[in-house]
Scaffold this motif. Structure first.
Motif, mmCIF file in Angstrom:
data_model
loop_
_atom_site.group_PDB
_atom_site.id
_atom_site.type_symbol
_atom_site.label_atom_id
_atom_site.label_comp_id
_atom_site.label_asym_id
_atom_site.label_seq_id
_atom_site.Cartn_x
_atom_site.Cartn_y
_atom_site.Cartn_z
ATOM 1 N N TYR A 528 0.811 -1.375 0.063
ATOM 2 C CA TYR A 528 0.141 0.057 -0.060
ATOM 3 C C TYR A 528 0.681 1.266 -0.033
ATOM 4 O O TYR A 528 0.480 2.266 -0.448
ATOM 5 C CB TYR A 528 -0.798 0.095 1.194
ATOM 6 C CG TYR A 528 -1.832 -1.215 1.245
ATOM 7 C CD1 TYR A 528 -3.034 -1.102 0.539
ATOM 8 C CD2 TYR A 528 -1.547 -2.207 2.066
ATOM 9 C CE1 TYR A 528 -3.749 -2.312 0.380
ATOM 10 C CE2 TYR A 528 -2.359 -3.337 2.280
ATOM 11 C CZ TYR A 528 -3.637 -3.594 1.255
ATOM 12 O OH TYR A 528 -4.378 -4.367 1.501
ATOM 13 N N ARG A 529 1.912 1.115 0.545
ATOM 14 C CA ARG A 529 3.038 2.273 0.328
ATOM 15 C C ARG A 529 3.901 2.269 -0.971
ATOM 16 O O ARG A 529 3.919 3.536 -1.207
ATOM 17 C CB ARG A 529 3.808 2.181 1.695
ATOM 18 C CG ARG A 529 2.853 2.446 3.032
ATOM 19 C CD ARG A 529 2.251 3.593 3.360
ATOM 20 N NE ARG A 529 3.260 4.689 3.430
ATOM 21 C CZ ARG A 529 3.014 5.972 3.210
ATOM 22 N NH1 ARG A 529 1.846 6.424 2.682
ATOM 23 N NH2 ARG A 529 4.137 6.928 3.188
ATOM 24 N N VAL A 530 4.698 1.482 -1.074
ATOM 25 C CA VAL A 530 5.712 1.309 -1.951
ATOM 26 C C VAL A 530 5.053 1.328 -3.354
ATOM 27 O O VAL A 530 4.297 0.337 -3.945
ATOM 28 C CB VAL A 530 6.362 0.235 -1.879
ATOM 29 C CG1 VAL A 530 7.833 0.546 -2.989
ATOM 30 C CG2 VAL A 530 7.098 0.470 -0.482
ATOM 31 N N PRO A 531 5.307 2.323 -4.557
ATOM 32 C CA PRO A 531 4.983 2.043 -5.620
ATOM 33 C C PRO A 531 5.210 0.795 -6.575
ATOM 34 O O PRO A 531 6.233 0.534 -6.230
ATOM 35 C CB PRO A 531 5.199 3.659 -6.549
ATOM 36 C CG PRO A 531 5.493 4.431 -5.291
ATOM 37 C CD PRO A 531 5.838 3.643 -4.129
ATOM 38 N N ARG A 532 4.175 0.399 -7.165
ATOM 39 C CA ARG A 532 4.615 -0.759 -8.168
ATOM 40 C C ARG A 532 5.873 -0.598 -8.990
ATOM 41 O O ARG A 532 6.622 -1.777 -9.046
ATOM 42 C CB ARG A 532 3.431 -1.111 -9.073
ATOM 43 C CG ARG A 532 3.662 -2.482 -9.905
ATOM 44 C CD ARG A 532 2.334 -2.520 -10.741
ATOM 45 N NE ARG A 532 0.984 -2.712 -9.823
ATOM 46 C CZ ARG A 532 -0.030 -2.708 -10.354
ATOM 47 N NH1 ARG A 532 -0.328 -2.880 -11.795
ATOM 48 N NH2 ARG A 532 -0.975 -2.799 -9.406
ATOM 49 N N GLN A 533 6.235 0.500 -9.406
ATOM 50 C CA GLN A 533 7.671 0.525 -10.433
ATOM 51 C C GLN A 533 8.565 0.171 -9.221
ATOM 52 O O GLN A 533 9.830 -0.547 -9.839
ATOM 53 C CB GLN A 533 7.673 1.687 -10.926
ATOM 54 C CG GLN A 533 6.785 2.126 -12.280
ATOM 55 C CD GLN A 533 5.256 2.072 -11.743
ATOM 56 O OE1 GLN A 533 4.917 2.335 -10.446
ATOM 57 N NE2 GLN A 533 4.434 2.263 -12.764
ATOM 58 N N ALA A 552 5.669 -9.236 -4.159
ATOM 59 C CA ALA A 552 4.209 -8.734 -3.481
ATOM 60 C C ALA A 552 3.826 -7.754 -4.838
ATOM 61 O O ALA A 552 4.442 -7.512 -5.878
ATOM 62 C CB ALA A 552 4.462 -7.653 -2.402
ATOM 63 N N VAL A 553 2.576 -7.610 -4.812
ATOM 64 C CA VAL A 553 2.140 -6.613 -5.728
ATOM 65 C C VAL A 553 1.596 -5.111 -5.002
ATOM 66 O O VAL A 553 1.198 -5.220 -3.965
ATOM 67 C CB VAL A 553 0.660 -7.065 -6.577
ATOM 68 C CG1 VAL A 553 1.146 -8.559 -7.238
ATOM 69 C CG2 VAL A 553 -0.430 -7.583 -5.376
ATOM 70 N N SER A 554 1.638 -4.062 -5.766
ATOM 71 C CA SER A 554 1.355 -2.747 -5.018
ATOM 72 C C SER A 554 -0.026 -2.290 -5.649
ATOM 73 O O SER A 554 -0.260 -2.476 -6.843
ATOM 74 C CB SER A 554 2.466 -2.025 -5.355
ATOM 75 O OG SER A 554 2.039 -0.477 -4.828
ATOM 76 N N LEU A 555 -0.600 -1.585 -4.728
ATOM 77 C CA LEU A 555 -1.883 -0.737 -4.965
ATOM 78 C C LEU A 555 -1.591 0.265 -5.931
ATOM 79 O O LEU A 555 -2.563 0.620 -6.653
ATOM 80 C CB LEU A 555 -2.643 -0.681 -3.665
ATOM 81 C CG LEU A 555 -3.876 -0.098 -3.900
ATOM 82 C CD1 LEU A 555 -5.074 -1.175 -4.433
ATOM 83 C CD2 LEU A 555 -4.488 0.443 -2.459
ATOM 84 N N VAL A 670 8.537 5.829 -0.707
ATOM 85 C CA VAL A 670 7.097 5.629 -0.854
ATOM 86 C C VAL A 670 6.617 6.247 -1.551
ATOM 87 O O VAL A 670 5.388 6.479 -2.121
ATOM 88 C CB VAL A 670 6.452 5.690 0.586
ATOM 89 C CG1 VAL A 670 6.794 4.700 1.757
ATOM 90 C CG2 VAL A 670 6.330 7.269 1.048
ATOM 91 N N SER A 671 7.588 7.103 -2.449
ATOM 92 C CA SER A 671 7.030 8.048 -3.659
ATOM 93 C C SER A 671 8.149 8.073 -4.485
ATOM 94 O O SER A 671 7.523 7.826 -5.822
ATOM 95 C CB SER A 671 6.635 9.514 -2.993
ATOM 96 O OG SER A 671 5.827 9.713 -2.254
ATOM 97 N N ARG A 672 9.233 8.387 -4.343
ATOM 98 C CA ARG A 672 10.166 8.314 -5.448
ATOM 99 C C ARG A 672 11.464 7.728 -5.018
ATOM 100 O O ARG A 672 11.846 7.836 -3.818
ATOM 101 C CB ARG A 672 10.571 9.903 -5.785
ATOM 102 C CG ARG A 672 9.396 10.666 -6.274
ATOM 103 C CD ARG A 672 8.984 10.505 -8.002
ATOM 104 N NE ARG A 672 8.012 11.118 -8.374
ATOM 105 C CZ ARG A 672 6.731 10.838 -8.384
ATOM 106 N NH1 ARG A 672 6.249 9.988 -7.599
ATOM 107 N NH2 ARG A 672 5.880 11.817 -9.003
ATOM 108 N N LEU A 673 12.105 6.890 -5.895
ATOM 109 C CA LEU A 673 13.364 6.503 -5.812
ATOM 110 C C LEU A 673 14.333 6.904 -6.818
ATOM 111 O O LEU A 673 14.037 6.459 -7.974
ATOM 112 C CB LEU A 673 13.313 5.081 -5.645
ATOM 113 C CG LEU A 673 14.471 4.054 -5.642
ATOM 114 C CD1 LEU A 673 15.474 4.279 -4.503
ATOM 115 C CD2 LEU A 673 14.299 2.590 -5.663
#
Length: 689
Positions: A528-533, A552-555, A670-673
């Motif tokens: 729920y926190r980490v973007p799918r990419q 895991a899959v991301s929402l 949780v937003s940008r890496l």
């Protein structure tokens, strides 16, 4: 999703809900004032101080947090249901008006359950579920989900496969953050809620990929247990065990925000502290000291202290002398050992058994005996001296010192358990003069704790939550298990994030060491926190670090969430500073994560550009800033809105479990890496599974 139209054209629903919010805050203030106005009276000074402390805690739990919503949802029940058309606002704590009528219902109350569990297939008696959007403490939006109809109000949902996901829910999950972790009480999902409200007597293990909310689930489970089973849990105690002090600092505000102020949060080292830690073990020594075989070595050493009686015990009483043969005492000692009592309890019982034998002789001779006679015989100097010779006192610290400082003593008790190489790696060289000068390690503290429990039973708590449990050694698991032996535990972790030489490779084995082999294992596999990419990129490492785990899959999806940028040789520091400056232009927390050996270089590069930052794990903070430099060994369990990851290959090759450490680092955003590398990336990241 109606929005605020301003003072003149304010949406009527938002206006009504704002009025209810203001009234609720006023009632909460009055509830707190009523507690503060109580003049405590008690029969003695000690009771009075306890009462004052209890009133203080109650008043603190009622303190309003202006920047936190007092409620976050509303439930309207359908007619002809248990609550027949009633409406309830759901929030972090219970609030009632002057008549005692609830105006906000605690999220943990049974009536609140449908807020987290209701669906179109199973509405649980609801007609409407309303979520609120807030900016700080100001109510700014709402979103209605009606049950028994095909559409939500105002197109207020977005589709994710066949599921409908609330826009306000996504907005809350994605809200930028800075500082410590916050609660997720407004966004708990059904699979998480099932764990939170699970049976208090049952131990549950949560295998959770990064961003699935396992830490928050564990903390909210504590809050739920303190609500639903308050007397039992409060009386026996609850403790949260984290991997390090940086992690505990990160989660420190979650339970107080939920109104729970008396939960102890600690590390394994603090929990078992008995001597100062002055040294760090090598990986080889740490593996042996953490191995479950050491429990048997210690058991042998403790019970080897008992000696066979060499002569009879003679006790003078009045003009007569009473004799207990060495054979009788030996049989008494053997019977106590077979009963499985603790060493210290057995020593105490031996004195009682010897006294009973002598009292039987006294009664046979015509004397009248009672409890005072029994105690007098047991406390007699000859009896106490005899017990000391046969069953001497044992000090846990000195026992472990004796094993680690003497190759001969260790070999005596480790025969058939530890190889000569294992013994050699854990024996101190040179041997210290005494326990006070010994260079104790953290693993040694766990050994002392094990020995202490063999002597005197460790009291059990009602519940223990242990996070990052995959990194615990078997002996550390035993130390935690002793503290919930008659209670339950919530075990949180991710096998893929195990970074210690002794980290768990399977949950059943770890739970067996914890003393909870019957525990259920629940998997959280929706992020729920980490973007799918970001999660997909990090999951390229899973075939190498945890082949048995499903990715895991991301929402959430965000095409701009991940950036992997090669850097010219010699330009890494400058590019890290540039990327960090760009990240700071957006809201939220920012971290630069790098190998521990690169922290000094990264700090120098940031300092050269005038950026203010803190270094995690260091007492020095260079100004107040949203920016933190994080040594990769301290990154586990933390989250940041934007992460700049410097030189992945240095992390991957820096230790035996480097790829697992890299997996942890890649999943802190949780937003940008932003991944910057002057050296080639690890091959595992270059191949798409």
């Amino acid at each position: 999703m109606p929005a605020d139209a301003g003072e003149d054209g304010e949406d009527p629903v938002i206006h009504a809900e704002r009025v209810h919010l203001a009234e609720s805050r006023e009632f909460l203030r009055l509830m707190r004032e009523n507690v503060l106005a109580i003049n405590p009276m008690a029969g003695d000074r000690v009771s009075l101080e306890f009462l004052k402390a209890d009133l203080y805690r109650r008043a603190e739990s009622l303190r309003d947090l202006p920047d936190a919503p007092l409620f976050f949802g509303r439930l309207n029940y359908a007619t002809r249901t248990e609550f027949d058309g009633s409406a309830f606002h759901i929030g972090r704590r219970h609030v009632h008006d002057l008549d005692g009528t609830p105006v906000v219902i605690d999220w943990r109350a049974p009536v609140s359950l449908p807020f987290y569990r209701a669906s179109q297939v199973e509405p649980m008696g609801l007609r409407l579920r309303r979520r609120f959007g807030f900016s700080g403490g100001d109510l700014t939006a709402y979103e209605d989900e009606r049950f028994g109809v095909s559409e939500a109000v105002g197109g207020a949902t977005v589709r994710s496969g066949e599921k409908e996901t609330s826009k306000l829910l996504l907005a809350e999950i994605e809200r930028p953050r800075s500082g410590p972790m916050r609660d997720i009480v407004a966004t708990i999902q059904p699979d998480q809620d099932e764990i939170v409200r699970g049976d208090a007597s049952q131990t549950v293990c949560v295998q959770g990929a990064p961003g699935t909310g396992k830490t928050a689930v564990g903390l909210h489970r504590v809050a739920y247990l303190l609500y639903a089973h308050k007397e039992r849990v409060t009386r026996r105690g609850v403790v949260v065990v984290g991997p390090n002090l940086a992690f505990l600092s990160y989660i420190r505000n979650v339970l107080p925000a939920l109104g729970e102020l008396d939960v102890t949060q600690t590390t394994v080292t603090e929990m078992v502290a008995s001597v100062p830690v002055r040294a760090a073990d090598s990986d080889a020594a740490g593996v042996v000291k953490g191995d479950v075989r050491m429990a048997e070595v210690l058991r042998r050493a403790v019970w080897a202290s008992i000696t066979e009686p060499a002569e009879a015990l003679v006790v003078a009483r009045g003009a007569r002398r009473w004799r207990v043969s060495a054979r009788q005492v030996g049989e008494l000692a053997a019977e106590l050992r077979e009963r499985g009592v603790r060493y210290g309890a057995g020593r105490e019982l031996l004195g009682h058994r010897i006294a009973h034998v002598i009292l039987s002789q006294l009664e046979a001779a015509g004397e009248t005996c009672d409890d005072r006679t029994h105690d007098a015989v047991r406390r007699a100097a000859p009896v106490r001296a005899y017990v000391d010779r046969v069953w001497p006192k044992v000090d846990a610290k000195r026992l472990v010192f004796g094993l680690l400082s003497s190759p001969a003593e260790l070999a005596r008790h480790a025969s058939g358990l530890l190889s000569e190489a294992d013994q050699e790696v854990i024996v101190w060289s040179p041997s210290p003069r005494g326990p006070g000068s010994a260079r104790w390690s953290r693993a040694d503290l766990v050994l002392i704790d094990e020995a202490a429990d063999l002597i005197e039973r460790t009291p059990s708590l009602a519940h223990v939550v242990v996070d990052e449990a995959q990194d615990l050694s078997p002996m550390e698991c035993r130390a935690i298990g002793r503290r919930c032996s008659t209670g339950s535990a919530t075990v949180l972790g991710d096998i893929a994030q195990g970074t210690t030489p002794w980290s768990a490779t399977s949950w059943p084995a770890m739970l067996s060491h914890l003393g909870k082999p019957e525990a259920s294992v629940r998997e959280l596999d929706v992020g729920y926190r980490v973007p799918r990419q970001i999660l997909d990129y990090a999951s390229r490492l899973l075939p190498s670090i945890a082949p048995g785990l499903r990715p895991a899959v991301s929402l959430r999806q965000d095409a701009a969430a991940l950036s992997v940028e090669p850097v010219p040789p010699g330009a890494l520091g400058r590019r890290v500073a540039d990327a960090t400056s760009r990240a700071l232009a957006s809201a939220g927390s920012v971290a630069v994560i790098c190998a521990d050996t690169q922290v000094a270089d990264v700090c120098a590069a940031l300092r050269a550009t005038g950026l203010e930052f803190a270094v995690l794990g260091s007492a020095s903070v260079e100004g107040e800033s949203r920016l933190t430099v994080v040594p990769v060994t301290l990154a586990k369990g933390l989250e940041f809105d934007h992460v700049v990851l410097a030189e992945p290959s240095r992390i991957a090759t820096g230790e035996a479990h480097g790829l697992r450490r890299l997996y942890v680092a890649l999943t802190r955003a949780v937003s940008r890496l932003t991944v910057l590398h002057a050296e080639p990336l690890p091959s595992e990241l270059c191949s798409v599974p």
